[in-house]
Design a protein around this motif. Structure first.
Motif, short mmCIF file in Angstrom:
data_model
loop_
_atom_site.label_atom_id
_atom_site.label_comp_id
_atom_site.label_asym_id
_atom_site.label_seq_id
_atom_site.Cartn_x
_atom_site.Cartn_y
_atom_site.Cartn_z
N ARG A 69 64.41 1.31 57.59
CA ARG A 69 65.69 1.38 58.30
C ARG A 69 66.84 1.72 57.36
N ASN A 70 66.55 1.75 56.06
CA ASN A 70 67.51 2.29 55.10
C ASN A 70 67.34 3.80 55.05
N LYS A 71 68.43 4.53 55.02
CA LYS A 71 68.37 5.99 54.97
C LYS A 71 68.61 6.43 53.53
N ILE A 72 67.61 7.09 52.94
CA ILE A 72 67.72 7.51 51.54
C ILE A 72 68.32 8.91 51.50
N PHE A 73 69.65 8.97 51.39
CA PHE A 73 70.35 10.23 51.21
C PHE A 73 70.39 10.57 49.72
N LYS A 74 70.60 11.82 49.42
CA LYS A 74 70.94 12.19 48.05
C LYS A 74 72.41 11.85 47.87
N TYR A 275 71.61 -1.12 45.80
CA TYR A 275 72.75 -1.46 46.68
C TYR A 275 73.79 -2.29 45.94
N GLY A 276 73.84 -2.08 44.61
CA GLY A 276 74.91 -2.73 43.85
C GLY A 276 74.47 -3.56 42.66
N GLY A 277 73.20 -3.84 42.54
CA GLY A 277 72.79 -4.64 41.39
C GLY A 277 71.46 -5.33 41.62
N PRO A 278 70.96 -5.99 40.55
CA PRO A 278 71.64 -6.29 39.29
C PRO A 278 71.56 -5.14 38.28
N HIS A 279 72.64 -5.03 37.48
CA HIS A 279 72.73 -4.05 36.40
C HIS A 279 73.35 -4.74 35.19
N ALA A 280 72.92 -4.34 34.01
CA ALA A 280 73.46 -4.95 32.79
C ALA A 280 74.73 -4.24 32.34
N ALA A 281 75.83 -4.98 32.33
CA ALA A 281 77.07 -4.43 31.77
C ALA A 281 77.04 -4.58 30.26
N PHE A 282 77.87 -3.80 29.58
CA PHE A 282 77.98 -3.97 28.13
C PHE A 282 79.42 -4.31 27.76
N PHE A 283 79.55 -4.98 26.63
CA PHE A 283 80.86 -5.40 26.12
C PHE A 283 80.79 -5.26 24.60
N ALA A 284 81.56 -4.32 24.06
CA ALA A 284 81.55 -4.07 22.62
C ALA A 284 82.97 -4.21 22.08
N THR A 285 83.08 -4.75 20.90
CA THR A 285 84.41 -4.99 20.34
C THR A 285 84.36 -4.97 18.82
N LYS A 286 85.46 -5.38 18.20
CA LYS A 286 85.54 -5.42 16.75
C LYS A 286 85.05 -6.78 16.24
N GLU A 287 84.54 -6.78 15.03
CA GLU A 287 84.04 -8.03 14.46
C GLU A 287 85.15 -9.08 14.33
N ALA A 288 86.39 -8.63 14.27
CA ALA A 288 87.52 -9.57 14.18
C ALA A 288 87.57 -10.50 15.38
N PHE A 289 86.98 -10.07 16.51
CA PHE A 289 87.03 -10.88 17.73
C PHE A 289 85.71 -11.60 18.01
N TRP A 523 64.50 0.39 48.78
CA TRP A 523 65.40 -0.69 48.40
C TRP A 523 66.16 -0.35 47.12
N GLY A 524 65.52 0.40 46.23
CA GLY A 524 66.12 0.65 44.91
C GLY A 524 67.15 1.75 44.88
N ASN A 525 67.05 2.74 45.79
CA ASN A 525 67.88 3.95 45.66
C ASN A 525 69.06 4.00 46.61
N ILE A 526 69.64 2.85 46.95
CA ILE A 526 70.80 2.80 47.84
C ILE A 526 72.06 2.50 47.02
N HIS A 527 73.03 3.41 47.08
CA HIS A 527 74.32 3.24 46.39
C HIS A 527 75.11 2.16 47.13
#
Length: 950
Positions: A69-74, A275-289, A523-527
């Motif tokens: 019942r999910n429609k897999i559009f490009k 359909y939105g997740g889960p996805h791993a975000a990244f967070f990169a910064t300077k060693e000072a922080f 299930w995997g390919n729904i934006h």
């Protein structure tokens, strides 16, 4: 036993086991035990009105039917989400492998070296592509990572900026709309003023402490931010950039522009849209922080032998240390997805990523030139993979595209934006183009020649190398990657080896049938931003799950948007805050929190703009009612909420809970219940019955979503009728209540893909199975408690001497023998077990939770191990040569070494009980040195030259 029933497969204790267990527990029946454990005034008097339990076969047929019942559009919507290809070797060997998805957060480093290495690969990949000095081991999604960047930069303001109360944060209008919505949520309670506008017109006023830019912009335009960053630095304004990680293969990385933070998502690196997740975000910064970076960092250290080892670094930043001083409540990461993204980079290597990025970019150039040739005007003159096309009216194109099963993004200014991705074939490109030729009613061939188009500004072409480490240049064949992943897996102890009895973490079975739908393309390919009629299957699952959670909790409404337990805490408090404001009582800002609460509780309260007042616990571990009452009366006028965990963090059903919640309500406050221990409530009592107004549920605990080595998690909130209007919304897809608070996560329904697991757990257990699971969890805990009686003291019990679903055993007396609780944790590895929760909520203790899915044989093995260790403690010698606890864990290299300097035998070291021989787990390193690693912080792989030198 009916093997048709899922409950008989999920619950480890059989009817034949009950007589023995009840005899040990000292109870005539299971019902008697429950009566002695849970106060009568909060017991449910009827079965939960849930659907009849499905068999596993029925559930798989059911989910297959819903998937259709999910429609897999490009889909070329973009906005931070792009279809990607999950290499089969990664899908089979990580996503579908319980050796990876059932592991716990790597607090016990010696038995998590494989996962730690995979996360070090992830951090290295992020540092290389962003050109930043330090990266953490993932966050929840791009939008929450951007919010974490804002709050971190607010925290690290200069002394002068803090003195002058500099609180303005600039956000470019090019930033993704879901990110702007989340920044609005996070900024207001903290007193941060958001200013949204054009970065090209920003005046660099001294009122600003930070700025956020998008790279490339939301509709694809590539901006050169070097001048912006230079001007910002002159005014001590720190700059964060939200970057598309795949574009950084071709574009100058933000780190080379001098920015302070780079955030984004690694979803493009082989992770399903879901359909939105889960996805791993990244967070990169300077060693000072490094002392301010949110989340977890994996660092290099050495073990007792001085050999290379890994562990989680800088753990003093965790919330159980900082509590109300924490600037972030991040607890769950997205470890399983970070492992997959890192493996994607390992499999493709730098040249493979370049091929993918160049292929995407070339196809985008071909499309852009062809559209211009047939008369369309492109709004962006530079791009990586996304173009914006000017249209007077988008309805005609939308009708044509949807007729061809194609999704674009139609902006509110009459243009269309479309993003090419890794899966876009030449045929797909022709189909996209045909939508525009049909709109123009012309025939014109696609112009495949794009070689002379230089659409990336010359100054922004990437010239620096990346992924030069050996690990990214060694495993390009499936055979080699399969073996590498297996090598890492063998270094990790997961639930597929033995019980993980972590208190408060509920490491139960993640059933294969619950997991199978995750691998399905439907299930995997729904934006997450497709029209609702294209996600009908998902909508049925999510609405049913919300309805079932309402029934289980006794509440009126549920939001599935929070994508971790800590996010659920924050969401619940924000709905309470919104409720008070709607009543003209915005001054209510006092949040009462017991001293025994999870560390994320006070951190969440502060983030929600509340002031934390800690209440005492009595000698039995319960809330000190007298102290609570005193503080309620003192703060009655400004009382916003009480945060309470039930059963308590000490593993006890407090009999005064209704008296406690009534006290809060009498003085105008609301009750937030932390759902960490919902595993002991389902079917027997619920948050509504105890008088709570809102709770979050850890779907990755009670409702069987795998921990995945530290994530994914889902932390939905369930609320009373009065709070339903304030459930969180989304700027693109309508969701939430009528007076919805702004977004809590980027996607409308958070990590929708893994909600299928909890949906399956509830549908296959049904009302009877869910209740039985709770009863057996309580029985198992009390069985362990009584079997360990005489060897260990249980710190807290209920009024009738019963534990809830977990218990705390006191290891502090063993200090007299020189034995610390850590020594017991490490020695358990030699017995083939992951340690229970160490030193939480009481230092020097172990918190044990067996869950309902363990067999009696496994419970007995664990008890035998604990009793054997107790005997070792009695015989312990302070001389290290005669102390197996102090030398634990014992590695294969130790036991097979020609030199054996210890007074006890090799057999005692490696095989302390007979059962260990049948299923031996060998830790790959000796005890790690945390202090050394923190003094010498290294959070990326060594460059390839280092291997050559070695």
């Amino acid at each position: 036993m009916s093997t048709e029933l899922f409950a008989s497969r999920h619950i480890g204790i059989t009817e034949n086991d009950l007589p023995k267990m009840l005899d040990i527990v000292g109870s005539n029946s299971l019902e008697q035990l429950i009566t002695e454990t849970i106060p009568d005034d909060i017991r449910l008097n009827k079965q939960l009105p849930l659907d009849k339990a499905m068999s596993e076969h029925e559930f798989l047929l059911h989910t297959n039917s819903l998937a259709k019942r999910n429609k897999i559009f490009k889909t070329y919507i973009g906005l931070g989400y792009h279809e990607s290809i999950t290499p089969s070797v990664i899908k089979r060997n990580i996503l579908e492998n319980p050796g990876w998805y059932t592991a716990y957060t790597p607090y016990q480093a010696e038995i998590a070296q494989g996962r730690l290495e995979a996360l070090l690969n992830f951090q290295t990949m992020v540092c290389d592509l962003t050109a930043m000095e330090l990266a953490n081991a993932s966050l929840l999604d791009e939008s929450t990572a951007a919010a974490e960047a804002m709050t971190m930069l607010f925290d690290v303001r200069s002394r002068e900026q803090k003195k002058n109360q500099v609180a303005c944060f600039f956000v470019s209008e090019e930033v993704l709309p879901q990110t702007i919505a989340l920044l609005k949520t996070r900024s207001e309670p903290l007193g941060i003023k958001l200013v949204i506008g054009s970065h090209e017109e920003f005046d660099f006023s001294q009122d600003f402490f930070g700025a956020l830019l998008q790279y490339p912009g939301k509709y694809g335009q590539i901006y050169d931010y070097q001048s912006f960053v230079s001007k910002a630095k002159e005014q001590n304004i720190k700059v964060a950039v939200a970057a598309d990680i795949l574009s950084l293969v071709l574009l100058t990385p933000p780190g080379e522009m001098g920015v302070d933070v780079v955030v984004g998502t690694t979803q493009r690196f082989g992770i399903p849209l879901g359909y939105g997740g889960p996805h791993a975000a990244f967070f990169a910064t300077k060693e000072a922080f490094k002392r301010s970076i949110p989340g977890r960092i994996i660092g290099v250290t050495k073990d007792t032998n001085g050999d290379f080892a890994l562990r989680m670094a800088l753990q003093t930043r965790e919330q159980h240390i900082k509590r109300d001083k924490a600037t972030s409540n991040i607890c769950t990461a997205q470890v399983l997805l970070a492992v997959m993204a890192g493996a994607y980079a390992v499999y493709h290597g730098p040249e493979g990523l370049k091929r993918i990025a160049k292929n995407i970019h070339t196809k985008t150039k071909v499309l852009s030139r062809s559209l211009e040739e047939i008369g369309f005007k492109l709004i962006n003159d530079s791009f990586f993979d996304t173009i914006e096309v000017d249209l007077n009216n988008t309805s005609g194109l939308q009708r044509i595209a949807e007729g061809k099963n194609i999704n674009f993004y139609y902006t509110d200014k009459g243009s269309v934006s479309l993003s090419i991705n890794e899966t876009t074939s030449e045929k797909d490109l022709l189909d996209i183009y045909s939508c525009f030729t049909e709109l123009q009613n012309i025939e014109h061939p696609l112009n495949w020649n794009s070689d002379d188009l230089n659409v990336i500004p010359f100054a922004l072409n990437r010239n620096s190398a990346f992924l030069e480490n050996e690990v990214f240049n060694s495993y390009y064949s499936e055979t080699e990657l399969m073996r590498y992943l297996k090598k890492l897996e063998r270094k990790d102890m997961a639930l597929n080896h033995s019980m993980i009895s972590l208190g408060s973490c509920t490491m139960k079975l993640n059933a294969a049938t619950e997991m199978l739908p995750l691998s399905m393309a439907e299930w995997g390919n729904i934006h997450p931003f497709v029209p609702l009629d294209q996600a009908e299957g998902y909508q049925i699952v999510l609405k049913e799950l919300e309805k079932d959670l309402n029934i289980i909790t006794g509440f009126a409404g549920t939001s599935l948007q929070p994508n971790s337990g800590a996010q659920g805490e924050y969401s619940g408090l924000m709905t309470i805050r919104a409720f008070h404001r709607s009543k003209g009582e915005g001054h209510r800002n006092i949040c009462l929190i017991p001293a025994s609460a999870h560390g994320t509780n006070p951190a969440s309260a502060v983030m929600a703009g509340m002031k934390v007042v800690v209440t005492k616990t009595d000698e039995k571990g319960n809330i000190d009612f007298k102290d609570l009452e005193e503080k309620v009366l003192i703060h009655a006028e400004n009382l916003a909420a009480l945060m309470v965990t039930y059963p308590s963090t000490h593993g006890v059903f407090e009999s005064s809970i209704i008296r406690i919640t009534s006290l809060i309500h009498e003085h105008g406050g609301m009750v937030y219940m932390d759902g960490a221990n919902m595993n002991a409530q389902v079917g027997l009592t619920n948050p509504a019955t105890i008088g709570a107004d809102v709770c979050h549920l850890n779907l990755h605990k009670t409702f069987a979503i795998p921990h995945g080595g530290g994530g994914p998690g889902v932390g939905p909130i369930c609320v009373v009728k009065e709070l339903v209007p304030f459930l969180p919304g989304n700027p693109i897809i309508k969701t939430g209540g009528e007076d919805a608070i702004s977004s809590i996560s980027a996607a409308p329904w958070g990590s929708s893909l893994v909600c299928l697991i909890s949906y399956g757990y509830i549908k296959m257990l049904g009302a009877h199975g869910l209740t039985r699971a709770t009863e057996i969890a309580i029985l198992n805990a009390n069985y362990i408690k009584n079997r360990l009686n005489g060897s260990y003291d249980v710190l807290y019990t209920g009024e009738k001497g019963r534990a809830a679903h977990e218990m705390i055993i006191d290891c502090r007396p063993f200090k007299q023998k020189g034995i610390e609780v850590t020594d017991i944790a490490k020695r358990l590895m030699d017995y083939g077990f992951h340690a229970p929760t160490v030193s939480f909520p009481v230092a020097g203790t172990l918190m044990i939770e067996p869950t309902e899915s363990e067999s009696l044989a496994e419970l007995d093995r664990f008890c035998d191990a604990m009793i054997s260790i107790r005997k070792e403690i009695e015989a312990a010698d302070t001389n290290l040569l005669n102390n197996p606890l102090k030398n634990a864990p014992h590695t294969l290299a130790m036991v097979t070494n020609d030199q054996w300097e210890f007074a006890y035998s090799r057999e005692k070291a490696a095989y302390p009980l007979a059962y260990v021989r049948e299923n031996k787990f060998w830790p790959s390193v000796r005890r790690v040195d945390d202090a050394y690693g923190d003094r010498n912080l290294i959070c990326t792989c060594a460059p390839i030259e280092a291997y050559a030198e070695a």
